[in-house]
Design a protein around this motif. Sequence first.
Motif, PDB file in Angstrom:
ATOM      1  N   GLN A   4      -8.151   4.847 -18.077  1.00 17.35           N
ATOM      2  CA  GLN A   4      -7.301   5.156 -18.883  1.00 17.35           C
ATOM      3  C   GLN A   4      -7.604   5.521 -20.429  1.00 17.35           C
ATOM      4  OE1 GLN A   4      -4.066   4.912 -17.808  1.00 17.35           O
ATOM      5  NE2 GLN A   4      -5.094   4.747 -15.827  1.00 17.35           N
ATOM      6  N   PRO A   5      -7.145   6.442 -21.104  1.00 13.82           N
ATOM      7  CA  PRO A   5      -7.633   6.804 -22.258  1.00 13.82           C
ATOM      8  C   PRO A   5      -7.153   5.634 -23.368  1.00 13.82           C
ATOM      9  CG  PRO A   5      -5.161   7.917 -21.893  1.00 13.82           C
ATOM     10  CD  PRO A   5      -6.014   7.443 -20.571  1.00 13.82           C
ATOM     11  N   THR A   6      -8.204   5.567 -24.310  1.00 14.09           N
ATOM     12  CA  THR A   6      -7.805   4.591 -25.476  1.00 14.09           C
ATOM     13  C   THR A   6      -7.705   5.369 -26.723  1.00 14.09           C
ATOM     14  OG1 THR A   6     -10.179   4.504 -25.931  1.00 14.09           O
ATOM     15  CG2 THR A   6      -9.669   2.859 -24.423  1.00 14.09           C
ATOM     16  N   GLY A   7      -7.306   6.328 -26.503  1.00 12.30           N
ATOM     17  CA  GLY A   7      -6.789   7.096 -27.866  1.00 12.30           C
ATOM     18  C   GLY A   7      -6.343   8.614 -27.731  1.00 12.30           C
ATOM     19  N   PHE A   8      -5.611   9.216 -28.652  1.00  3.39           N
ATOM     20  CA  PHE A   8      -5.390  10.482 -28.147  1.00  3.39           C
ATOM     21  C   PHE A   8      -5.551  11.334 -29.569  1.00  3.39           C
ATOM     22  CE2 PHE A   8      -2.828   7.581 -25.599  1.00  3.39           C
ATOM     23  CZ  PHE A   8      -2.801   8.076 -24.494  1.00  3.39           C
ATOM     24  N   LEU A   9      -5.874  12.734 -29.234  1.00  3.07           N
ATOM     25  CA  LEU A   9      -5.937  13.518 -30.278  1.00  3.07           C
ATOM     26  C   LEU A   9      -4.853  14.455 -30.156  1.00  3.07           C
ATOM     27  CD1 LEU A   9      -8.164  13.906 -32.697  1.00  3.07           C
ATOM     28  CD2 LEU A   9      -9.246  15.744 -31.335  1.00  3.07           C
ATOM     29  N   VAL A  10      -4.063  14.773 -31.178  1.00  3.72           N
ATOM     30  CA  VAL A  10      -2.754  15.477 -30.879  1.00  3.72           C
ATOM     31  C   VAL A  10      -2.722  16.515 -31.973  1.00  3.72           C
ATOM     32  CG1 VAL A  10      -0.090  15.552 -30.959  1.00  3.72           C
ATOM     33  CG2 VAL A  10      -1.592  13.518 -30.347  1.00  3.72           C
ATOM     34  N   ALA A  11      -2.648  17.850 -31.525  1.00  2.00           N
ATOM     35  CA  ALA A  11      -2.673  19.084 -32.486  1.00  2.00           C
ATOM     36  C   ALA A  11      -1.415  18.917 -33.460  1.00  2.00           C
ATOM     37  CB  ALA A  11      -2.615  20.404 -31.913  1.00  2.00           C
ATOM     38  N   CYS A  12      -1.480  19.253 -34.603  1.00  3.08           N
ATOM     39  CA  CYS A  12      -0.487  19.222 -35.593  1.00  3.08           C
ATOM     40  C   CYS A  12       0.166  20.669 -35.988  1.00  3.08           C
ATOM     41  CB  CYS A  12      -0.546  18.495 -36.795  1.00  3.08           C
ATOM     42  SG  CYS A  12      -1.000  16.616 -36.492  1.00  3.08           S
ATOM     43  N   HIS A  13       1.242  20.900 -35.940  1.00  2.00           N
ATOM     44  CA  HIS A  13       2.089  22.143 -36.317  1.00  2.00           C
ATOM     45  C   HIS A  13       2.974  21.985 -37.766  1.00  2.00           C
ATOM     46  CE1 HIS A  13      -0.254  24.069 -33.134  1.00  2.00           C
ATOM     47  NE2 HIS A  13       0.556  23.626 -32.207  1.00  2.00           N
ATOM     48  N   ASP A  14       3.306  23.018 -38.382  1.00  2.19           N
ATOM     49  CA  ASP A  14       4.068  22.800 -39.405  1.00  2.19           C
ATOM     50  C   ASP A  14       5.400  22.506 -38.542  1.00  2.19           C
ATOM     51  OD1 ASP A  14       2.345  23.569 -41.193  1.00  2.19           O
ATOM     52  OD2 ASP A  14       2.972  25.636 -41.168  1.00  2.19           O
ATOM     53  N   ASP A  15       5.835  22.791 -37.520  1.00  9.13           N
ATOM     54  CA  ASP A  15       7.138  22.351 -37.017  1.00  9.13           C
ATOM     55  C   ASP A  15       6.967  21.345 -35.944  1.00  9.13           C
ATOM     56  OD1 ASP A  15       5.828  23.930 -35.290  1.00  9.13           O
ATOM     57  OD2 ASP A  15       7.179  25.377 -34.920  1.00  9.13           O
ATOM     58  N   GLY A  16       6.074  20.650 -35.631  1.00  8.44           N
ATOM     59  CA  GLY A  16       5.918  19.667 -34.843  1.00  8.44           C
ATOM     60  C   GLY A  16       4.554  19.263 -34.433  1.00  8.44           C
ATOM     61  N   TYR A  17       4.303  18.757 -33.131  1.00  9.10           N
ATOM     62  CA  TYR A  17       3.220  18.347 -32.377  1.00  9.10           C
ATOM     63  C   TYR A  17       3.005  19.641 -31.277  1.00  9.10           C
ATOM     64  CZ  TYR A  17       3.258  14.129 -34.988  1.00  9.10           C
ATOM     65  OH  TYR A  17       3.675  13.279 -35.906  1.00  9.10           O
ATOM     66  N   GLY A  18       1.732  19.794 -31.094  1.00  7.39           N
ATOM     67  CA  GLY A  18       1.203  20.634 -29.993  1.00  7.39           C
ATOM     68  C   GLY A  18       0.310  19.966 -28.897  1.00  7.39           C
ATOM     69  N   HIS A  19      -0.681  20.587 -28.363  1.00  6.62           N
ATOM     70  CA  HIS A  19      -1.442  19.852 -27.175  1.00  6.62           C
ATOM     71  C   HIS A  19      -2.010  18.481 -27.725  1.00  6.62           C
ATOM     72  CE1 HIS A  19      -3.152  21.114 -23.336  1.00  6.62           C
ATOM     73  NE2 HIS A  19      -3.999  19.840 -23.756  1.00  6.62           N
ATOM     74  N   VAL A  20      -1.870  17.726 -26.698  1.00 14.88           N
ATOM     75  CA  VAL A  20      -2.332  16.108 -26.782  1.00 14.88           C
ATOM     76  C   VAL A  20      -3.607  16.169 -25.889  1.00 14.88           C
ATOM     77  CG1 VAL A  20      -1.783  13.783 -26.267  1.00 14.88           C
ATOM     78  CG2 VAL A  20       0.008  15.265 -26.877  1.00 14.88           C
ATOM     79  N   TYR A  21      -4.513  15.594 -26.283  1.00 13.97           N
ATOM     80  CA  TYR A  21      -5.878  15.513 -25.636  1.00 13.97           C
ATOM     81  C   TYR A  21      -6.321  13.926 -25.605  1.00 13.97           C
ATOM     82  CZ  TYR A  21      -6.539  20.331 -27.260  1.00 13.97           C
ATOM     83  OH  TYR A  21      -6.382  21.594 -27.444  1.00 13.97           O
ATOM     84  N   PRO A  22      -6.213  13.359 -24.194  1.00 10.87           N
ATOM     85  CA  PRO A  22      -6.313  12.126 -24.033  1.00 10.87           C
ATOM     86  C   PRO A  22      -7.867  11.993 -24.320  1.00 10.87           C
ATOM     87  CG  PRO A  22      -6.078  13.055 -21.957  1.00 10.87           C
ATOM     88  CD  PRO A  22      -5.820  14.163 -23.070  1.00 10.87           C
ATOM     89  N   LEU A  23      -8.321  10.391 -25.149  1.00 10.98           N
ATOM     90  CA  LEU A  23      -9.765  10.153 -25.136  1.00 10.98           C
ATOM     91  C   LEU A  23      -9.971   9.304 -24.321  1.00 10.98           C
ATOM     92  CD1 LEU A  23      -9.440  10.476 -29.015  1.00 10.98           C
ATOM     93  CD2 LEU A  23     -10.099  12.299 -27.733  1.00 10.98           C
ATOM     94  N   ILE A  24     -10.962   9.375 -23.392  1.00 10.50           N
ATOM     95  CA  ILE A  24     -11.469   8.196 -22.409  1.00 10.50           C
ATOM     96  C   ILE A  24     -12.816   7.809 -22.963  1.00 10.50           C
ATOM     97  CG2 ILE A  24     -11.628   7.967 -19.843  1.00 10.50           C
ATOM     98  CD1 ILE A  24      -9.737  10.081 -19.575  1.00 10.50           C
ATOM     99  N   PRO A  25     -13.056   6.643 -22.767  1.00 11.76           N
ATOM    100  CA  PRO A  25     -14.428   6.045 -22.952  1.00 11.76           C
ATOM    101  C   PRO A  25     -15.353   6.850 -21.928  1.00 11.76           C
ATOM    102  CG  PRO A  25     -12.509   4.432 -23.099  1.00 11.76           C
ATOM    103  CD  PRO A  25     -11.929   5.627 -22.644  1.00 11.76           C
TER     104      PRO A  25
END
Length: 652
Positions: A4-25
């Motif tokens: 299971q992921p223990t964190g997430f990297l989320v792309a930020c746009h001016d009008d919202g969020y974009g792609h979500v990248y799960p971070l798995i140990p």
Amino acid sequence: MPPQPTGFLVACHDDGYGHVYPLIPGQAITIGRSPDNTITIKDDLISRRHAELFHQNARWVLRDLNSLNGTRVNNERIRGEIVLAAEDEITTGRTKFLFVEDLDQLPARSSQPEAVSSSPGELEITRRLASTRYLPPPAAPPSCEQTIPAPPPTERLPARSGMSEALATLYRLAVEMSEAKTEEELAELVLNALLQSTPAEVGAFVAVSESGEQRLLGYINRIIPGKSYHQVSDTVSQEVMSSRQAVLAEDVSANEDLSSRDSLTELRVASLICAPISVKDTLLGLIHLYSTSTRVRLNSDDLDYTLAVAQHLGTVWQKLRKQTELSAENQVLRSQLRLESELVGRSPALKMVEQQISRVAATKATVLIRGESGVGKELVARAIHFSSPRRDGPFICLNCAALTETLLESELFGHEKGAFTGATERMIGKFEAADRGTIFLDEIGEMTQATQAKLLRVLEGQPFERVGGNVPIKVDVRVVAATNRPLEEAVRLGRFRKDLYFRLQVVQIDVPPLRERPDDVAEIAEHFLRRFARETGRKVKGFSPAAIRKLQAHRWPGNVRELRNVVERAVALGSNPIIDEHDIWLSPLDSGGDSSLPPPAYSPQSLEEMEREHILKTLEHTDWNKSQAAAILGIERSTLDRKIKAFGLRRS
């Protein structure tokens, strides 16, 4: 159960969020411009390998990989590594990410999708371009650039850091394009280069026929790898094909009628480029580039660069097509040459020759072919070449009796400019031309002593020099020689070098005269009949039984060459679909005559005296028509001239 992921990297746009990248140990995340990164970002401010995230001591750590423009966390440039905390904002180039340990930690933002207005409308072309700053303009260019409407201001810097870097990249690409062997290889090379140099994620390389039919040669989709190609935006293709100008649409999502363009909808295209690939007035194809990012769109710099690639590509592509056509034509000619090199006949004597050819062809041995004039010695030499490992190399023929000593040496070994009167430029010799192939030296017994010595050095593997030159040249050539003269007599008289004789006679193949294999006459005649009927377009079906009997009864002093000429004459002058006895004209020379007559009385005389007498009688028979006499004797006109002079023959 999967980790299971223990964190997430989320792309930020001016009008919202974009792609979500799960971070798995245990799984490192790399960010950069190179396609082999976990997160690939087409941005000139980002290095090929910019930064990485990895799990350490139950925390996520961000490390900058010595990037050129650095990595920032909460607007502070980091040095080396930093342990991330929830809601840290990471900036790489123009792209921002938010690190969270749980998606519920995401702050509230406007989340309007990047997708487009659904209102119908035509695709709005932002910019057209007919010439590029990277290449010289055409001699009489059309309106070089139109803006429809004026391009909106953009914060994005040029896709390449400078003109010099772009030219260097274009030069490297040009070199790589020139090495492509197929159209498909060329398409893949160009598309990969353009997707690397621009923000585009999808590229297509399309060939366009003279009728306007499009054929896909290459397609790369880095959004959905392996996704099949769908032709998109036919309006743009037709616009480019008609105007021959590259076009840019920077805001496809706001203007495109998505209800009628399913592929654009599926790819979520935000901007696109279409450039023509042409040479002079000939359109060869199109390049399509698509970007789905609304943050980093394709712009005027990308259009300019793509057009420069397309214009150079047109020249390379046309040369590749011509090379492919020449290669195909060469294969056809080689196939025809192999067909013409087939030995025709089924007699035991010919089968013996074929067996010798099959055994010697695979070796590197020098071959001496012996037989009367016209028996097909060159045909045997061709059969050796095309049955050998050198079959794809050149096959070069040279008649040693047809040239003077100086010209023969020049033909064999080449000459430098100014080596002798008339040598206005450098010429490579037959040996150089035959490198990695076979050279056939006919009438080898007519070669002078000086040329024999130089030939012997080459046969021994020594380098040679062009006439008038001093640069040693070494070649890999197989030598096949032929003669209709008794070389042993020439060696005894000192006219032919003994060491060269033994070097040439490694393998000897004796070709029997046609009179010794009468069973082959009908088959050879049928072979020539089909050939000449095809060449002349005559509808000749074959020979009558009486014609075949007449051909088989002849002694054929001129051997296969004479039979060939007889059939060619019959086809050319005949008017019926079947060649009959009266259509065949045979030379009275050595025809066998009436067998009931007693043989002529024996008169002791040397071979030289017999040759002199025979040549004189032939000249008198032709009223001293040297060309006709040479044809009857089966020798070259120049050889006949030399023998007339040597024997001191005079017209009475």
